[in-house]
Structure formats: C-alpha cells, structure tokens
Design a protein around this motif. Structure first.
Motif, PDB file in Angstrom:
ATOM      1  N   PRO A 137      41.023  -0.004  88.602  1.00  0.00           N
ATOM      2  CA  PRO A 137      41.871  -0.658  89.614  1.00  0.00           C
ATOM      3  C   PRO A 137      41.784  -0.023  91.000  1.00  0.00           C
ATOM      4  CG  PRO A 137      43.093  -0.302  87.574  1.00  0.00           C
ATOM      5  CD  PRO A 137      41.824   0.488  87.461  1.00  0.00           C
ATOM      6  N   VAL A 138      41.328   1.233  91.099  1.00  0.00           N
ATOM      7  CA  VAL A 138      41.308   1.914  92.399  1.00  0.00           C
ATOM      8  C   VAL A 138      39.883   2.227  92.855  1.00  0.00           C
ATOM      9  CG1 VAL A 138      43.613   2.918  92.127  1.00  0.00           C
ATOM     10  CG2 VAL A 138      41.618   4.169  91.262  1.00  0.00           C
ATOM     11  N   MET A 139      38.900   1.639  92.189  1.00  0.00           N
ATOM     12  CA  MET A 139      37.515   1.933  92.536  1.00  0.00           C
ATOM     13  C   MET A 139      37.198   1.491  93.962  1.00  0.00           C
ATOM     14  SD  MET A 139      34.825   3.422  91.457  1.00  0.00           S
ATOM     15  CE  MET A 139      33.193   3.565  92.179  1.00  0.00           C
ATOM     16  N   GLY A 140      37.769   0.380  94.394  1.00  0.00           N
ATOM     17  CA  GLY A 140      37.560  -0.078  95.768  1.00  0.00           C
ATOM     18  C   GLY A 140      38.073   0.920  96.783  1.00  0.00           C
ATOM     19  N   LYS A 141      39.196   1.544  96.485  1.00  0.00           N
ATOM     20  CA  LYS A 141      39.761   2.545  97.395  1.00  0.00           C
ATOM     21  C   LYS A 141      38.887   3.791  97.445  1.00  0.00           C
ATOM     22  CE  LYS A 141      44.286   2.823  97.623  1.00  0.00           C
ATOM     23  NZ  LYS A 141      45.719   3.036  97.306  1.00  0.00           N
ATOM     24  N   LEU A 142      38.316   4.142  96.314  1.00  0.00           N
ATOM     25  CA  LEU A 142      37.449   5.318  96.282  1.00  0.00           C
ATOM     26  C   LEU A 142      36.190   5.088  97.117  1.00  0.00           C
ATOM     27  CD1 LEU A 142      37.189   8.141  95.077  1.00  0.00           C
ATOM     28  CD2 LEU A 142      36.073   7.129  93.088  1.00  0.00           C
ATOM     29  N   LYS A 143      35.606   3.907  97.006  1.00  0.00           N
ATOM     30  CA  LYS A 143      34.432   3.584  97.821  1.00  0.00           C
ATOM     31  C   LYS A 143      34.794   3.573  99.307  1.00  0.00           C
ATOM     32  CE  LYS A 143      33.337  -0.287  95.831  1.00  0.00           C
ATOM     33  NZ  LYS A 143      32.584  -1.556  95.668  1.00  0.00           N
ATOM     34  N   LYS A 144      35.967   3.091  99.614  1.00  0.00           N
ATOM     35  CA  LYS A 144      36.404   3.038 101.014  1.00  0.00           C
ATOM     36  C   LYS A 144      36.530   4.438 101.594  1.00  0.00           C
ATOM     37  CE  LYS A 144      39.612   0.336 103.855  1.00  0.00           C
ATOM     38  NZ  LYS A 144      40.775  -0.604 103.812  1.00  0.00           N
ATOM     39  N   TYR A 149      33.655   8.504 105.436  1.00  0.00           N
ATOM     40  CA  TYR A 149      32.813   9.650 105.792  1.00  0.00           C
ATOM     41  C   TYR A 149      31.487   9.182 106.386  1.00  0.00           C
ATOM     42  CZ  TYR A 149      35.132  13.956 104.295  1.00  0.00           C
ATOM     43  OH  TYR A 149      35.967  15.051 104.226  1.00  0.00           O
ATOM     44  N   ILE A 150      30.857   8.219 105.731  1.00  0.00           N
ATOM     45  CA  ILE A 150      29.554   7.721 106.202  1.00  0.00           C
ATOM     46  C   ILE A 150      29.671   7.156 107.610  1.00  0.00           C
ATOM     47  CG2 ILE A 150      27.757   5.998 105.803  1.00  0.00           C
ATOM     48  CD1 ILE A 150      28.367   6.279 102.778  1.00  0.00           C
ATOM     49  N   THR A 200      29.602   8.837  93.435  1.00  0.00           N
ATOM     50  CA  THR A 200      30.031   7.464  93.719  1.00  0.00           C
ATOM     51  C   THR A 200      29.043   6.466  93.131  1.00  0.00           C
ATOM     52  OG1 THR A 200      30.966   8.294  95.801  1.00  0.00           O
ATOM     53  CG2 THR A 200      30.840   5.919  95.535  1.00  0.00           C
ATOM     54  N   ALA A 201      27.751   6.755  93.251  1.00  0.00           N
ATOM     55  CA  ALA A 201      26.732   5.889  92.653  1.00  0.00           C
ATOM     56  C   ALA A 201      26.906   5.821  91.133  1.00  0.00           C
ATOM     57  CB  ALA A 201      25.339   6.396  93.015  1.00  0.00           C
ATOM     58  N   TYR A 202      27.185   6.956  90.519  1.00  0.00           N
ATOM     59  CA  TYR A 202      27.400   7.007  89.073  1.00  0.00           C
ATOM     60  C   TYR A 202      28.577   6.121  88.667  1.00  0.00           C
ATOM     61  CZ  TYR A 202      29.368   8.966  84.739  1.00  0.00           C
ATOM     62  OH  TYR A 202      29.920   9.122  83.488  1.00  0.00           O
ATOM     63  N   LEU A 203      29.663   6.202  89.408  1.00  0.00           N
ATOM     64  CA  LEU A 203      30.834   5.396  89.081  1.00  0.00           C
ATOM     65  C   LEU A 203      30.569   3.908  89.313  1.00  0.00           C
ATOM     66  CD1 LEU A 203      33.580   7.722  90.594  1.00  0.00           C
ATOM     67  CD2 LEU A 203      33.137   7.305  88.161  1.00  0.00           C
ATOM     68  N   CYS A 204      29.832   3.592  90.363  1.00  0.00           N
ATOM     69  CA  CYS A 204      29.468   2.189  90.607  1.00  0.00           C
ATOM     70  C   CYS A 204      28.640   1.641  89.447  1.00  0.00           C
ATOM     71  CB  CYS A 204      28.696   2.066  91.913  1.00  0.00           C
ATOM     72  SG  CYS A 204      29.707   2.265  93.397  1.00  0.00           S
ATOM     73  N   GLU A 205      27.740   2.466  88.921  1.00  0.00           N
ATOM     74  CA  GLU A 205      26.936   2.051  87.770  1.00  0.00           C
ATOM     75  C   GLU A 205      27.829   1.764  86.569  1.00  0.00           C
ATOM     76  OE1 GLU A 205      25.030   2.429  83.998  1.00  0.00           O
ATOM     77  OE2 GLU A 205      26.228   4.079  84.837  1.00  0.00           O
ATOM     78  N   ASP A 212      26.072  -1.516  95.269  1.00  0.00           N
ATOM     79  CA  ASP A 212      26.712  -0.299  95.776  1.00  0.00           C
ATOM     80  C   ASP A 212      26.066   0.945  95.176  1.00  0.00           C
ATOM     81  OD1 ASP A 212      28.625  -1.348  97.556  1.00  0.00           O
ATOM     82  OD2 ASP A 212      29.979  -1.835  95.905  1.00  0.00           O
ATOM     83  N   GLU A 213      25.737   0.874  93.908  1.00  0.00           N
ATOM     84  CA  GLU A 213      25.060   2.006  93.258  1.00  0.00           C
ATOM     85  C   GLU A 213      23.778   2.356  94.001  1.00  0.00           C
ATOM     86  OE1 GLU A 213      22.678   3.029  89.098  1.00  0.00           O
ATOM     87  OE2 GLU A 213      23.700   1.092  89.357  1.00  0.00           O
ATOM     88  N   ASN A 214      22.975   1.351  94.291  1.00  0.00           N
ATOM     89  CA  ASN A 214      21.714   1.586  95.000  1.00  0.00           C
ATOM     90  C   ASN A 214      21.955   2.109  96.416  1.00  0.00           C
ATOM     91  OD1 ASN A 214      20.299   0.669  92.764  1.00  0.00           O
ATOM     92  ND2 ASN A 214      20.160  -1.434  93.521  1.00  0.00           N
TER      93      ASN A 214
END
Length: 415
Positions: A137-144, A149-150, A200-205, A212-214
């Motif tokens: 449920p909070v994966m979008g917030k983690l990517k944000k 940072y990027i 983050t890539a690992y979690l996206c996978e 997003d993973e790529n």
C-alpha cells in the motif's frame, strides 16, 4: 555453540537489553511500533539507526530465538516515516513527539531529508521475512521518496550531494561540516544512494513494476560508474568525497576563455573512514579494493587498537572529544564504522583484515559491558574508553553479526 567469554558477554547483554529499544505507538506521527537507539535518543525514531539496529535484532533472533518479538517494530519504522512524508516525497530524518511541522514547505525549499536507506530497510525486511504484502500500500510513497533524491540532490556530474551539514549521520565529517550548501559530494551519501537504487529496483520487481525496476537499475548502474570516475583517486588508491563548489563556466571571461575547466568535481583528499564504504556497497573493483585495504593497516591514518579511526590520525582536524550536536566523528571508534568496513573486507575476500577488525570490535564492546555494564555511542581508539552517551545500544549490536561470521554461523546481512 561454544562462544568465547567475550562473545558470550555481548550475546547475553544483547538478549537481556534489546527490548529497551522497542517502543509502542505514541501518536503524532508515531502511530506504529518503532525502534530507538537508546541513551539520550530513547524516544526518537532515527533513519539509518533504526535500519541498522533492525539487522542486529534479526541476527539476535537467529542466534538466540527472541521469537520475532521485533518484527512489527521493524515494519513500523518504515510506516511511521512514510506517514510523515510530505506531498513532494520528502521524509524526515528523525521523528519524535513534539517535533516541528515537516509539511507546508515548498518543493524547492531545500533541506536534508531521511538518508537514502529507507528502501534498503524495507527491502531487508521483505527479503528476511519473506513478506511483502504490508509494504504494497505504501510502495508509491517509497518510490516518490527515492525520486526526490534523483530530482533534487543530484549534481550535473551525476554525484549526489547533501544540501547542508545538518543531521548527515557522520555529523562533523570535514568533507561536509561547515561547507557551503550543496557543495559536498559525500562518498558516504553516494554509496548509500547506490544501494538505495538497487533496493528500490528489487522491491519494484517484487510488485511487478517492470518499467520502474529497469529505471532504478539503470540509475544504479550510472551512479556506480560515476562514483568510480569521480571519487576514486588513482594516486592514493582510495575513494574520497568530492567538492562540487565550482564557479560556473563563463567563456566571456577573457582570462578563462582560452581554456575553461573540463572538470566538474574536485577530489577531497581527506582520510575519512567512509571511503571504505565503496567496498561495502560493491562499487570498488577488486584491484581498487586491494589497494584500499592497505590504508586500513596504516597506523598514521586509520589503524587503531579498537578498530577504524573515523578520521585519519594525521589529519589536522583529528580530535577525540565528548560532544553532541554534532557527535564527534573526527577520530573516535564507532560501532557502525567498524561494522561497515568489516563488511567491505568480507565482501572482497580480505578475511585476515575482517577477522582483525571483528575481534577488535568484540573486545571493545565486551570490555565496556564488563567494566561499565553498558555500551557507549563512541570510543577512544587507543584505550577503548567510552567517550559519550552510556546506554547507547543501536548498531553496536551489529557486533553479533561479526560474532556469527567469526564462528562460521549464519550471518544476517543488510540488503
């Protein structure tokens, strides 16, 4: 398993005292269980502290079977931080009752945020516990958070920078301390960011977010090459932070126009322990790692009776003092710096040096428990005397992971 007297003392202390770092929800941004460092930080949720303490608690459970009492506390750390995220993706460094409002600041109002270890912490929990549903449920917030940072902390060179020297973790690292804003391309920060992108890539996978993973994997690959290009010093055989505080190129200036600079960073040749983090993160190549290990063995820089000096002994800034805000990283031994350098040695197969450092750390903490009944935040490198904040536990318990490695047991490792 028959442990040595020193090892058993640390194990017993950890088992008897780890619950002192577990906290119940208090409200006001702390709506979930969480982990604190101990001592003067006994009611505060800190960023890299909670992540690294979590790794130690998992090791304690593996060794002593503390019945997963900490699992909801480790997940709660992530959820509390993401509950405090603002609309732009920024997450605070520390949360405690009575902290000032974090929201209401414009997107371009710059300040340091949670270190890039939030995805690493989440990935560690997912990988170690085999449960990802709580995070979905909070994966979008983690990517944000990672994207902030990027988008806001990456220099034109591709190196990441601290905005200021406020709450950077290694408080008075001379490469950042009292430096102009946005000028410190810290090797410590960039090693964290590299691993954060991979996590983050690992979690996206895990959640089937292939694009997003790529994207995050590519960001990680690019950063790895950039750090090798900008932060490796071939002359010294070590990784350093870099200075980004260069005037813009203006070819209209007659004295510059004939040959404007072709570099966008400058090496800061200051012997700071965090250069070894290029080994911890897997950024250094094997030839570089072989040269770096030699720095550990130099008594005029890092080598000490109880581990790795956080600042080289020959540096003019070297100082062993008791201080807070900032805590002193100008030479004292810290449990976390010993641990991360140790993990780098293990990663590249330098078992002799890893054993030396692990045994020194075990001796340091065992002596402190024997003589004082508790641990300290940091230590005198030559005498092993605790310098500040008795009762500090936190990442010092990562000495358990060192013990497991020394005894050829299963070692719980960070993502």
């Amino acid at each position: 398993m028959a442990y040595s007297e020193s090892e058993q003392r640390i194990i017993d202390y950890s088992k008897n005292n780890f619950t002192k770092m577990l906290r119940e929800p208090t409200g006001y941004r702390l709506n979930h269980k969480f982990i604190v460092p101990g001592s003067v930080y006994s009611q505060q949720l800190w960023d890299w502290d909670s992540w690294l303490t979590d790794i130690a608690l998992c090791q304690l459970n593996d060794m002593e079977g503390i019945t997963d009492q900490y699992v909801e506390y480790e997940k709660g750390c992530i959820l509390n931080f993401l509950d405090s995220q603002d609309e732009f993706g920024r997450v605070p460094i520390v949360i405690y009752d009575g902290m000032g409002e974090f929201t209401g600041k414009s997107e371009n109002e710059m300040f340091n945020i949670h270190k890039p270890c939030l995805a690493q912490h989440a990935a560690f929990i997912v990988k170690n516990c085999g449960d990802a549903k709580w995070l979905e449920p909070v994966m979008g917030k983690l990517k944000k958070f990672v994207d902030y940072y990027i988008d806001h902390f990456k220099h034109e060179s591709g190196i990441y920078f601290w905005y200021s020297d406020e709450a950077i973790g290694v408080d008075n690292d001379p490469c950042t301390f009292y430096r102009p804003n946005s000028s410190s391309g810290s090797i410590y920060l960039n090693c964290f960011m590299y691993k954060e992108l991979l996590a983050t890539a690992y979690l996206c996978e895990k959640f089937g977010m292939t694009d997003d993973e790529n994207r995050y994997n590519k960001e990680a690959d690019d950063l790895k090459q950039t750090v090798r290009d900008k932060c490796w010093d071939e002359r010294d055989g070590f990784y350093y932070s870099v200075d980004l505080n260069l005037r813009p190129i203006d070819t209209r200036e007659s004295l510059h126009s004939g040959c404007p600079r072709h570099w966008n960073t400058l090496i800061q040749r200051i012997d700071v322990w965090s250069g070894f983090m290029a080994m911890w993160a897997g950024i250094a190549n094997y030839e570089q790692a072989g040269r770096m290990v030699k720095h550990y063995l130099r008594k005029d820089t890092f080598y000490a009776n109880y581990g790795v000096r956080t600042l080289g002994k020959s540096e003019k800034m070297y100082s062993i003092i008791k201080s807070g805000n900032p805590s002193c990283w100008l030479g004292p031994i810290w449990g976390i710096s010993n641990y991360m350098v140790f993990k780098g040695f293990v990663r590249y197969g330098f078992t002799k040096e890893a054993s030396d450092l692990a045994n020194k750390t075990v001796e340091l903490f065992s002596n402190d428990i024997k003589n004082c009944g508790q641990l300290h935040e940091y230590y005198h490198p030559d005498t092993g005397e605790g310098v500040n904040n008795p009762g500090f536990q936190n990442w010092n318990l990562l000495s358990l992971n060192m013990i497991a490695w020394l005894e050829n047991e299963n070692v719980v490792s960070e993502f």
